[in-house]
Design a protein around this motif. Structure first.
Motif, PDB file in Angstrom:
ATOM      1  N   PHE A 141       9.267 -28.470 -33.870  1.00 62.28           N
ATOM      2  CA  PHE A 141       8.554 -28.507 -35.143  1.00 62.28           C
ATOM      3  C   PHE A 141       8.031 -27.134 -35.550  1.00 62.28           C
ATOM      4  CE2 PHE A 141       7.794 -32.761 -33.237  1.00 62.28           C
ATOM      5  CZ  PHE A 141       8.513 -33.501 -34.159  1.00 62.28           C
ATOM      6  N   LEU A 142       7.999 -26.907 -36.859  1.00 59.20           N
ATOM      7  CA  LEU A 142       7.448 -25.676 -37.419  1.00 59.20           C
ATOM      8  C   LEU A 142       6.073 -25.985 -37.997  1.00 59.20           C
ATOM      9  CD1 LEU A 142       7.792 -22.695 -38.415  1.00 59.20           C
ATOM     10  CD2 LEU A 142       8.692 -23.687 -40.535  1.00 59.20           C
ATOM     11  N   PRO A 143       5.023 -25.332 -37.491  1.00 61.70           N
ATOM     12  CA  PRO A 143       3.692 -25.579 -38.050  1.00 61.70           C
ATOM     13  C   PRO A 143       3.573 -24.985 -39.452  1.00 61.70           C
ATOM     14  CG  PRO A 143       3.569 -24.278 -36.019  1.00 61.70           C
ATOM     15  CD  PRO A 143       5.000 -24.408 -36.377  1.00 61.70           C
ATOM     16  N   GLU A 144       2.870 -25.687 -40.316  1.00 57.05           N
ATOM     17  CA  GLU A 144       2.654 -25.192 -41.675  1.00 57.05           C
ATOM     18  C   GLU A 144       1.979 -23.821 -41.656  1.00 57.05           C
ATOM     19  OE1 GLU A 144       1.413 -27.371 -45.705  1.00 57.05           O
ATOM     20  OE2 GLU A 144      -0.151 -27.434 -44.164  1.00 57.05           O
ATOM     21  N   THR A 145       1.163 -23.579 -40.650  1.00 54.95           N
ATOM     22  CA  THR A 145       0.458 -22.301 -40.537  1.00 54.95           C
ATOM     23  C   THR A 145       1.404 -21.130 -40.278  1.00 54.95           C
ATOM     24  OG1 THR A 145       0.080 -22.715 -38.188  1.00 54.95           O
ATOM     25  CG2 THR A 145      -1.680 -23.359 -39.709  1.00 54.95           C
TER      26      THR A 145
END
Length: 170
Positions: A141-145
């Motif tokens: 997963f890619l964090p929104e941050t």
């Protein structure tokens, strides 16, 4: 040579193909072929290559199973299988300490937990070059941050309805 699948690498004269060693030897002897270079693909179990890197999931690039992409406030139940999806999020991106005892007891910041509530939104990113890309199927997963840009225009669009076209970027 019975090559069914190939990919351009740098220009129309360089290809990446999946062939046997004997086919590579035959191809190398062909007068129109300048060079054949074999690339070694590591022989590793499937679960070590594809996210979530678990023996519980025998996923591949061709078959990637069902997963839930976490959003801020979502709560997941932690168990021996789900922890493989969310371990990196809990530790790396949301900065918690996580200890796992016997795949059944999850201790987050010193407290035994059966569930986890996400602090941030996450994305699952796919590249348009499915077979030759390293995307969320490999790194998770890619964090929104971690998103630092925003699309400002669409270079190529197959949608012929112009009214929808302009609404796609806001």
């Amino acid at each position: 040579y019975k090559i069914k699948e190939y990919y351009y690498i740098a220009n129309p004269n360089i290809y990446d193909v999946y062939i046997t060693n004997s086919t590579a030897d035959t191809l190398a002897k062909d007068s129109i072929v300048k060079k054949v270079q074999l690339l070694k693909i590591l022989d590793m179990p499937k679960f070590t290559k594809i996210f979530p890197y678990s023996p519980y999931f025998s996923w591949s690039l061709d078959y990637f199973g069902t997963l839930i992409i976490p959003r801020k406030g979502d709560v997941v139940t932690l168990d021996a299988k789900s922890i493989y999806f969310y371990k990196d999020i809990i530790e790396k991106y949301e900065h918690n300490t996580l200890n796992i005892e016997n795949d059944t007891n999850f201790i987050i910041n010193g407290i035994s937990c059966k569930q986890y509530k996400f602090k941030y939104n996450y994305y699952f990113v796919l590249d348009d070059n499915r077979d030759l890309s390293k995307d969320s199927r490999f790194w998770g997963f890619l964090p929104e941050t971690h998103i630092i840009g925003k699309a400002t225009f669409i270079l190529f669009n197959l949608d012929t309805e112009s009214s929808k076209f302009l609404k796609r970027i806001d």
